[in-house]
Scaffold this motif. Structure first.
Motif, mmCIF file in Angstrom:
data_model
loop_
_atom_site.group_PDB
_atom_site.id
_atom_site.type_symbol
_atom_site.label_atom_id
_atom_site.label_comp_id
_atom_site.label_asym_id
_atom_site.label_seq_id
_atom_site.Cartn_x
_atom_site.Cartn_y
_atom_site.Cartn_z
ATOM 1 N N GLY A 407 0.636 -1.269 0.025
ATOM 2 C CA GLY A 407 0.072 -0.018 0.040
ATOM 3 C C GLY A 407 1.015 1.279 0.031
ATOM 4 O O GLY A 407 0.317 2.475 -0.065
ATOM 5 N N ILE A 408 2.156 1.096 0.133
ATOM 6 C CA ILE A 408 3.140 2.379 -0.014
ATOM 7 C C ILE A 408 3.975 2.538 -1.226
ATOM 8 O O ILE A 408 3.963 3.323 -1.765
ATOM 9 N N THR A 409 4.909 1.377 -1.108
ATOM 10 C CA THR A 409 5.844 1.550 -2.058
ATOM 11 C C THR A 409 5.514 1.080 -3.552
ATOM 12 O O THR A 409 4.583 0.325 -3.705
ATOM 13 N N PRO A 410 6.218 1.508 -4.566
ATOM 14 C CA PRO A 410 5.663 1.200 -6.006
ATOM 15 C C PRO A 410 5.376 -0.122 -6.480
ATOM 16 O O PRO A 410 4.786 -0.411 -7.520
ATOM 17 N N GLU A 411 6.424 -1.086 -5.848
ATOM 18 C CA GLU A 411 6.376 -2.360 -6.440
ATOM 19 C C GLU A 411 5.550 -3.376 -5.286
ATOM 20 O O GLU A 411 6.001 -4.485 -5.631
ATOM 21 N N ALA A 412 4.988 -2.865 -4.532
ATOM 22 C CA ALA A 412 4.723 -3.631 -3.439
ATOM 23 C C ALA A 412 3.436 -4.890 -3.887
ATOM 24 O O ALA A 412 3.295 -5.737 -3.133
ATOM 25 N N ASP A 413 2.873 -4.257 -4.892
ATOM 26 C CA ASP A 413 1.729 -5.005 -5.413
ATOM 27 C C ASP A 413 2.135 -6.377 -6.234
ATOM 28 O O ASP A 413 1.372 -6.859 -7.056
ATOM 29 N N GLY A 414 3.351 -6.623 -6.229
ATOM 30 C CA GLY A 414 3.725 -7.599 -7.342
ATOM 31 C C GLY A 414 3.089 -9.028 -6.773
ATOM 32 O O GLY A 414 2.898 -9.309 -5.637
ATOM 33 N N VAL A 415 3.268 -9.914 -7.882
ATOM 34 C CA VAL A 415 2.398 -11.297 -7.674
ATOM 35 C C VAL A 415 3.785 -12.092 -7.019
ATOM 36 O O VAL A 415 4.779 -12.298 -7.919
ATOM 37 N N PHE A 416 3.176 -12.984 -6.027
ATOM 38 C CA PHE A 416 4.067 -14.017 -5.536
ATOM 39 C C PHE A 416 4.251 -15.180 -6.541
ATOM 40 O O PHE A 416 3.239 -15.538 -6.771
ATOM 41 N N ASP A 417 5.178 -15.731 -6.949
ATOM 42 C CA ASP A 417 5.191 -16.691 -7.727
ATOM 43 C C ASP A 417 5.080 -18.171 -7.013
ATOM 44 O O ASP A 417 4.508 -19.190 -7.579
ATOM 45 N N GLU A 418 5.317 -18.261 -5.689
ATOM 46 C CA GLU A 418 5.139 -19.341 -4.918
ATOM 47 C C GLU A 418 4.796 -18.754 -3.476
ATOM 48 O O GLU A 418 5.135 -17.919 -3.190
ATOM 49 N N PRO A 419 4.409 -19.914 -2.480
ATOM 50 C CA PRO A 419 3.906 -19.432 -1.203
ATOM 51 C C PRO A 419 5.342 -18.989 -0.435
ATOM 52 O O PRO A 419 6.295 -19.639 -0.911
ATOM 53 N N VAL A 420 5.402 -18.125 0.262
ATOM 54 C CA VAL A 420 6.525 -17.466 1.047
ATOM 55 C C VAL A 420 6.300 -17.449 2.433
ATOM 56 O O VAL A 420 5.350 -17.778 2.880
ATOM 57 N N GLU A 421 7.532 -17.564 3.103
ATOM 58 C CA GLU A 421 7.376 -17.638 4.543
ATOM 59 C C GLU A 421 6.562 -16.348 5.083
ATOM 60 O O GLU A 421 6.934 -15.297 4.505
ATOM 61 N N VAL A 422 6.006 -16.692 6.046
ATOM 62 C CA VAL A 422 5.398 -15.393 6.751
ATOM 63 C C VAL A 422 5.974 -15.129 8.352
ATOM 64 O O VAL A 422 5.896 -16.381 8.977
ATOM 65 N N VAL A 423 6.470 -14.159 8.733
ATOM 66 C CA VAL A 423 6.852 -13.874 10.122
ATOM 67 C C VAL A 423 6.442 -12.641 10.699
ATOM 68 O O VAL A 423 5.543 -11.799 9.999
ATOM 69 N N GLN A 424 6.314 -12.546 12.055
ATOM 70 C CA GLN A 424 5.459 -11.564 12.735
ATOM 71 C C GLN A 424 6.658 -10.691 13.358
ATOM 72 O O GLN A 424 7.502 -10.805 13.710
ATOM 73 N N ILE A 425 6.177 -9.225 13.286
ATOM 74 C CA ILE A 425 6.992 -8.246 14.397
ATOM 75 C C ILE A 425 5.547 -7.690 15.019
ATOM 76 O O ILE A 425 4.750 -6.900 14.583
ATOM 77 N N GLY A 426 5.770 -7.987 16.384
ATOM 78 C CA GLY A 426 4.594 -7.589 17.404
ATOM 79 C C GLY A 426 5.333 -6.501 18.307
ATOM 80 O O GLY A 426 6.578 -6.154 18.119
ATOM 81 N N ILE A 427 4.559 -5.911 19.202
ATOM 82 C CA ILE A 427 4.888 -4.898 20.112
ATOM 83 C C ILE A 427 6.092 -5.564 21.122
ATOM 84 O O ILE A 427 6.959 -4.942 21.460
ATOM 85 N N ARG A 428 5.938 -6.959 21.330
ATOM 86 C CA ARG A 428 7.089 -7.275 22.217
ATOM 87 C C ARG A 428 8.480 -7.338 21.318
ATOM 88 O O ARG A 428 9.406 -7.020 22.127
ATOM 89 N N ASP A 429 8.463 -7.514 20.081
ATOM 90 C CA ASP A 429 9.485 -7.522 19.374
ATOM 91 C C ASP A 429 10.061 -6.092 19.362
ATOM 92 O O ASP A 429 11.281 -5.720 19.362
ATOM 93 N N MET A 430 9.248 -4.978 19.282
ATOM 94 C CA MET A 430 9.650 -3.726 19.169
ATOM 95 C C MET A 430 10.167 -3.164 20.579
ATOM 96 O O MET A 430 11.102 -2.483 20.540
#
Length: 586
Positions: A407-430
């Motif tokens: 929603g911000i950077t110009p190439e962020a809407d690219g299509v993923f070729d395959e499933p990718v890993e998902v990680v979290q950054i939460g408040i505790r991490d911050m």
């Protein structure tokens, strides 16, 4: 211990040679600039697991490098003064240190072997105490068992060259262009590039006096009649070019630092002296193919502007500017710009501007080896200054030359070729990241703004915040100095609109040409015991570079520190409230 044919298939000598030494192994990438003392080979990055260790004479095993493009200059200096690692063993693609080793071999006849291994073989070597490398094999032992891993020879470049390329490579355009093309040719081979690409503009990072090797290289290229053939800007240098003598900088440092800058100017580079070239009027356009060095600039160009540049190491930046050609590899190619990891971010309520460099720092740690896409932050609407700070902090902890924000950077809407890993950054991490960047004491006596170089809007905000504090009857703490580094173009605009006078009236020193990551005594006041900054980048590098503990916070928190000389150890309200809410919810 032998290896299977499949395991050996990924093992290759990148730069062939013979070496042996004790093994120093780490699974965390290291920036040699800001992370390794070029005079001694000792690791000075206080956040790295190898902190305090000496790398000289060792076989260094690590996945890849990270951080600054100036690492190639640090390595070249270590090689020339006999303090370098004996060899490097990587498990991933690596350009910065490889380029430093390539220049040492090409221009100075000094070889430090570099190998890239398959993941399985690389893991096996972690238990090894001593290794010997040849162009054909790596040998050692682990727990009494002998190791013997064959190495494929270095890749030979099979580039589709133009007639102009061939002319430069043959020396018909002069010795400097020939040397530059030979270095580009060598890098293209190890990167697997099939052709070179025209670039429209360059940005030189090698003009910073990171080590004497930077001057040695630049003057050798100038002597060989190097001249840039594309518009080329220059990074911040290591001194205020016009005033370093009045500032008390010793000639032993000031003279070679100025000689280095002057050499690049004589070779046709513009004396912009800024690590934020994207703030200049002629910033690159989306999809423009450029050749920038300096990690924060590269990440901003790719991520925010949508331009295309690899993270070119020092020395390669000049070679490309001299030839106008770069290896067509890495993020010059569409396929290599796609995100390979998703980072889902839990947004705190009403964060201040310190959130963005903190997020960049944590995102780099969460994607140290690949380009990520961040989700969940678009509604916060980061400003250009926020993105600048985020890109710089990301570059301290990740080797990737870019990231995406949905929603911000110009190439962020690219299509993923395959499933990718998902990680979290939460408040505790911050909260944990905040603590990591705030290990300094509560009492501070220097406020550092401008890493990367401050923008006009950042300086206006600083002036406004200071005016509010001073207008309320407060006074700046008499023992706290406030210093801002900015590019010449920005300072000129600040002067014209009156903001520079406002800052100076509030007692702020605004310095051109050099930036915080190159400031040392006496420009850094010798009485300084602890530093406060709004830069995630400087909060990371500052303790090693300046030898002082650093505190990190928002621009408003920096102004408060200037007034009181004090920074509370507690979390900022937006982070403390978010942490309380998260704990309560759980």
């Amino acid at each position: 211990m032998s290896v299977s044919e499949d395991q050996a298939a990924g093992c290759r000598a990148v730069l062939a040679g013979q070496a042996q030494g004790p093994v120093i192994a780490t699974r965390e990438a290291l920036s040699f600039w800001g992370g390794v003392d070029p005079a001694t080979g000792r690791v000075i990055d206080v956040h790295h697991p190898l902190h305090g260790m000496c790398l000289s004479g060792a076989v260094l095993l690590m996945p890849t490098s990270r951080g600054s493009c100036s690492g190639s200059g640090v390595l070249l200096d270590l090689i020339l003064n006999g303090q370098a690692p004996a060899a490097f063993v990587f498990s991933e693609a690596e350009d910065v240190l490889t380029l430093g080793a390539l220049v040492a071999a090409e221009m100075f006849g000094m070889t430090v072997p570099v190998a890239r291994l398959s993941a399985k073989v690389f893991d096996t070597l972690f238990q090894t105490e001593h290794l010997a490398m040849t162009g054909a094999a790596i040998r050692g032992d682990t727990q009494g068992l002998p190791l013997d891993f064959p190495l494929l020879p270095p890749l030979a470049a099979t580039l589709d060259l133009t007639e102009d390329d061939r002319a430069m490579l043959a020396g018909r355009e002069g010795p400097a262009a020939q040397q530059a093309m030979r270095i580009i040719f060598g890098m293209a081979a190890q990167q697997g590039a099939r052709r070179l690409v025209d670039v429209t503009r360059g940005h030189i990072d090698g003009c910073i006096y990171a080590s004497p090797a930077n001057l040695t290289f630049a003057e050798a290229m100038e002597k060989a009649e190097a001249r840039v053939r594309i518009p080329t800007t220059m990074n911040a240098i290591s001194v205020d070019r016009d005033h370093w003598r009045e500032q008390g900088v010793p000639p032993a440092f000031g003279v070679p630092a100025q000689r280095l800058a002057d050499a690049y100017v004589r070779m046709g580079c513009r004396a912009t002296f800024t690590c934020s070239p994207y703030l200049l009027d002629e910033a690159p356009q989306e999809d423009e193919v450029i050749a920038w060095s300096e990690s924060n600039a590269v990440i901003f160009a790719n991520t925010v502007l949508g331009a295309r540049t690899a993270k070119h190491p020092d020395f390669l930046d000049l070679c490309i500017a001299v030839t106008g050609r770069a290896p067509q590899s890495g993020v010059y190619l569409d396929a290599n710009r796609r995100p390979q990891r998703i980072i889902e971010v839990t947004m705190p309520a009403d964060p201040d501007d310190a959130f963005w460099p903190l997020l960049g720092y944590l995102a780099g740690r969460a994607a140290s080896d690949c380009i990520p896409l961040l989700r969940g932050v678009a509604e916060a609407r980061p400003s250009r200054d926020d993105l600048k700070a985020m890109c710089a902090a990301f570059g301290t902890t990740s080797a990737a030359p870019m990231f995406h924000i949905e929603g911000i950077t110009p190439e962020a809407d690219g299509v993923f070729d395959e499933p990718v890993e998902v990680v979290q950054i939460g408040i505790r991490d911050m909260a944990a990241g905040w603590s990591l960047l705030n290990e300094g004491p509560e009492e501070i006596d220097l406020v550092a703004i401008g890493s990367p170089h401050a923008s006009v809007t950042e300086c206006r905000k600083l002036a406004d915040t200071l005016d509010l504090a001073l207008g309320a009857g407060r006074r700046r703490h008499p023992e706290v100095e406030v210093m801002v580094t900015a590019g010449r173009a920005v300072i000129g605009e600040l002067r014209a609109e009156g903001t520079l006078a406002r800052l100076q009236a509030a007692g702020v020193r605004v310095l051109p040409d050099l930036c915080w990551c190159s400031i040392s005594e006496p420009v850094l006041p010798s009485r300084t015991r602890a530093v406060m900054t709004n830069s995630g980048k400087y909060a990371h590098y500052g303790p090693g570079l300046a030898g002082r503990p650093v505190r990190f916070g928002s621009l408003a928190a920096c102004v408060e520190a200037a007034m009181s000389g004090h920074v509370e150890k507690s979390l900022p309200p937006w982070l403390a409230d978010g942490l309380t809410t998260e704990i309560t919810t759980v």
